[in-house]
Design a protein around this motif. Structure first.
Motif, PDB file in Angstrom:
ATOM      1  N   UNK A 143       0.840  -1.202   0.000  1.00 21.89           N
ATOM      2  CA  UNK A 143       0.000   0.000   0.000  1.00 21.89           C
ATOM      3  C   UNK A 143       0.879   1.258   0.000  1.00 21.89           C
ATOM      4  N   UNK A 144       1.912   1.251   0.872  1.00 19.57           N
ATOM      5  CA  UNK A 144       2.808   2.403   0.946  1.00 19.57           C
ATOM      6  C   UNK A 144       3.521   2.602  -0.398  1.00 19.57           C
ATOM      7  N   UNK A 145       3.985   1.487  -1.000  1.00 18.53           N
ATOM      8  CA  UNK A 145       4.676   1.564  -2.288  1.00 18.53           C
ATOM      9  C   UNK A 145       3.757   2.096  -3.384  1.00 18.53           C
ATOM     10  N   UNK A 146       2.538   1.580  -3.411  1.00 18.01           N
ATOM     11  CA  UNK A 146       1.571   2.023  -4.413  1.00 18.01           C
ATOM     12  C   UNK A 146       1.236   3.496  -4.259  1.00 18.01           C
ATOM     13  N   UNK A 157      -3.838   4.987  -8.629  1.00 20.37           N
ATOM     14  CA  UNK A 157      -3.321   4.113  -7.575  1.00 20.37           C
ATOM     15  C   UNK A 157      -3.244   2.643  -7.970  1.00 20.37           C
ATOM     16  N   UNK A 158      -4.300   2.067  -8.604  1.00 25.82           N
ATOM     17  CA  UNK A 158      -4.214   0.634  -8.948  1.00 25.82           C
ATOM     18  C   UNK A 158      -3.052   0.326  -9.892  1.00 25.82           C
ATOM     19  N   UNK A 163       2.584  -1.790 -10.547  1.00 25.54           N
ATOM     20  CA  UNK A 163       3.991  -1.637 -10.953  1.00 25.54           C
ATOM     21  C   UNK A 163       4.914  -1.917  -9.763  1.00 25.54           C
ATOM     22  N   UNK A 164       4.591  -1.335  -8.617  1.00 24.08           N
ATOM     23  CA  UNK A 164       5.435  -1.538  -7.422  1.00 24.08           C
ATOM     24  C   UNK A 164       5.498  -3.021  -7.046  1.00 24.08           C
ATOM     25  N   UNK A 333      10.700   1.100   1.252  1.00 29.48           N
ATOM     26  CA  UNK A 333       9.493   0.278   1.204  1.00 29.48           C
ATOM     27  C   UNK A 333       9.794  -1.073   0.552  1.00 29.48           C
ATOM     28  N   UNK A 334      10.482  -1.022  -0.588  1.00 23.46           N
ATOM     29  CA  UNK A 334      10.689  -2.240  -1.367  1.00 23.46           C
ATOM     30  C   UNK A 334      11.693  -3.188  -0.719  1.00 23.46           C
ATOM     31  N   UNK A 335      12.708  -2.625  -0.046  1.00 28.40           N
ATOM     32  CA  UNK A 335      13.715  -3.500   0.554  1.00 28.40           C
ATOM     33  C   UNK A 335      13.125  -4.300   1.709  1.00 28.40           C
ATOM     34  N   UNK A 336      12.091  -3.761   2.331  1.00 27.21           N
ATOM     35  CA  UNK A 336      11.399  -4.524   3.371  1.00 27.21           C
ATOM     36  C   UNK A 336      10.410  -5.501   2.738  1.00 27.21           C
TER      37      UNK A 336
END
Lengths: 526, 43
Positions: A143-146, A157-158, A163-164, A333-336
């Protein structure tokens, strides 16, 4: 949104995918140990930075800035514990856990628990609890990434969410743990550069730290105190203890973080990794909180405190640097998210599917099953993230407290206390998780002013000690476990007989037989 | 220091100093860990 900002984000994604491809070419997914633990060949710096960037999610950029903006210097209590979290984890359990996991032939942090505390119940409870809690944690990162992507690119947003999630999935698929570890390494550097750049720009704008603090005193002198705005936390040591503990000793109980110990190239890697962790933390950890505090002066009319760091970056930095900062936020965000996704898939496949459903699965099949489960979790996570459950961030912060409360004594005692047995560990996990959960939802935080993490860790620790001591006669720790614990305590190579006795495919009972056979064989030669 | 009250100064700078000392002691007392060799060479 500026095309320069988007250019930097695209560049960042290309580099991340490139690292994933490199990991795939270097054996990151050729067998199960390669896929789940990077073939146990991750060096000190990469170990330190994957440990730290996995621990620090996008919440560092959203929650830390928000806390600094809302409560002033009180927020630094969280940073005070967090700075030492990495070295504490590596120094206390790192080397011994690396060695023990190799002797047990454990590939996941939950499998390790079952082999140290032999019982299928340990694996079922720990596996289900971890998959459930990490699943929620992944969801929040999606959610945070999006939202971050949508904010930066202006996409719906969708689409931004897809993509994220898609990028995280692709490089997790490509190289497994090795891809995750090395992309985490790169992402931690991006995070550090990004956040330091904002701090320097903010201090430049305000004429330095002393001038900024003097100006904050004019706004509200209590923001400079250690007790929060309006001295709202004055004397609440239970809350302060929770803030200090959750990100220091709390990490010791997070299954997706302690896996980093098992993947180290050698036990001694923990030593230099501890140094790197402290160096990185000294610069990175306090910075988002301080930027949030400085935002009180830079953005006095800010409506949403969670946007403090985004807005400070947007208002002070040129577009190219803002692009780098946005990449840093996405990196956090992504590394977690990638680590959580890999761990959730690994635990569900190795600890639940292979252990209880299809024990005959080949290594190739297991990698495929793990990937399939990662995909399934991502699709389900994407579907739920589209709905955007409003309380998900609260659930996630809470989930980390429950994980720490449930598993901290189990991981700690696994290497340090020879009398810690299966009934002690199992009851400690159940009581710790239940206590942290109940403490939050029964509203005890308000009435006692003690954080759920404190209540959970205290109760799980007491339970571990009391139950283990009371059940020593009916459930003693098996001799082969005491033997490998003694070996883990020594410095030096693992004896061949212990390595031979713990083949990857063996269950604990079979490992015991293997150890006995190896001893007999050696005695026969003598 | 830096316009902060004493206890806030201790919080901001004291804890990092504490962790630096902890790390230094950890490195000092674990010098022998470097003798750990890869398990493949097990004795």
């Amino acid at each position: 949104m500026s095309t320069t900002v988007i250019f930097f984000l695209v560049l960042y994604y290309v580099v991340v995918l490139g690292i994933g491809y490199w990991a795939m070419r270097h054996g990151g997914s050729e067998d199960l140990e390669g896929y789940l633990l990077g073939g146990r060949k991750v060096g000190p710096m990469a170990t330190a930075l994957t440990l730290q960037s996995t621990s620090m999610s996008g919440y560092m950029f959203l929650g830390a800035g928000s806390l600094g903006f809302s409560q002033g210097y009180w927020a630094l209590w969280y940073a005070a514990g967090d700075i030492g979290g990495g070295v504490l984890n590596l120094s206390v359990i790192g080397r011994r856990m690396r060695k023990l996991s190799q002797m047990f032939g454990a590939l996941t942090s939950i499998e390790y628990l079952e082999k140290r505390y032999p019982s299928p119940a340990v694996r079922i409870f720990a596996g289900v609890l971890t998959v459930f809690l990490l699943g929620f944690y992944v969801l929040a990162q999606f959610i945070a990434g999006g939202k971050g992507m949508a904010l930066v690119t202006g996409m719906p947003y969708p689409v931004a969410l897809a993509i994220a999630v898609g990028i995280i999935l692709v490089y997790t698929f490509m190289g497994g743990y090795l891809a995750v570890a090395y992309t985490d390494f790169f992402q931690s550097l991006v995070m550090l550069v990004g956040v330091m750049w904002i701090l320097i720009a903010a201090l430049g704008e305000l004429g330095g730290l002393t001038a900024a603090n003097n100006a904050i005193r004019e706004v509200d002198p209590t923001l400079l105190s250690v007790w929060g705005k309006g001295l709202g936390f004055e004397g609440q040591w239970g809350i302060v203890a929770g803030a200090l503990l959750v990100f220091s000793i709390g990490y010791l109980g997070w299954p997706h973080v302690v896996t980093r110990h098992m993947a180290m190239s050698r036990p001694a890697t923990a030593r230099r990794a501890g140094l790197w962790a402290t160096v990185w933390n000294l610069f990175f950890v306090p910075t988002p909180y301080i930027v949030g505090i400085l935002a009180i002066l830079i953005l006095p009319g800010l409506d949403d405190p969670e946007m403090a760091i985004f807005e400070v970056a947007g208002s002070l930095l040129p577009a190219a640097v803002t692009g780098l900062v946005m990449a840093a936020i996405m990196a956090a965000i992504m590394s977690t998210a990638d680590s959580l996704l890999l761990q959730t898939g690994s635990i569900a496949s190795r600890d639940l599917y292979e252990r209880f459903i299809n024990p005959q699965a080949s290594e190739r099949q297991m990698v495929m099953v793990s990937r399939g489960l990662v995909l399934a979790i991502a699709v389900i996570g994407y579907a739920i993230a589209l709905v955007e459950p409003p309380t998900v961030f609260k659930i996630v912060i809470f989930a980390t407290s429950v994980l720490g409360s449930a598993f901290l004594p189990a991981y700690f005692c696994a290497v340090w206390w020879r009398r810690a047995n299966t009934p002690g560990a199992l009851s400690s996990m159940v009581i710790g998780a239940a206590m942290a959960f109940t403490w939050e939802y029964a509203g005890y935080v308000e009435t006692t002013q003690i954080a759920p993490m404190v209540a959970g860790v205290v109760s799980s620790t007491v339970t571990m000690i009391v139950v283990s001591l009371l059940t020593q006669r009916i459930a003693p720790v098996p001799p082969y476990i005491v033997e490998v614990m003694d070996e883990a305590a020594t410095v030096g190579p693992i004896p061949k007989k212990l390595l031979a006795a713990t083949d990857m495919s063996l269950a604990p009972e079979a490992a015991a037989i293997g150890a006995a056979l190896a001893r007999d064989e050696e005695a026969g030669r003598d | 220091m830096f316009g902060l009250p004493l206890e806030t100064t201790l919080l901001v700078f004291g804890f990092p100093l504490l962790w630096i000392v902890y790390t230094a002691i950890f490195l000092l007392v674990t010098r022998d860990w470097e003798h750990d060799t890869p398990e493949e060479d097990g004795r």
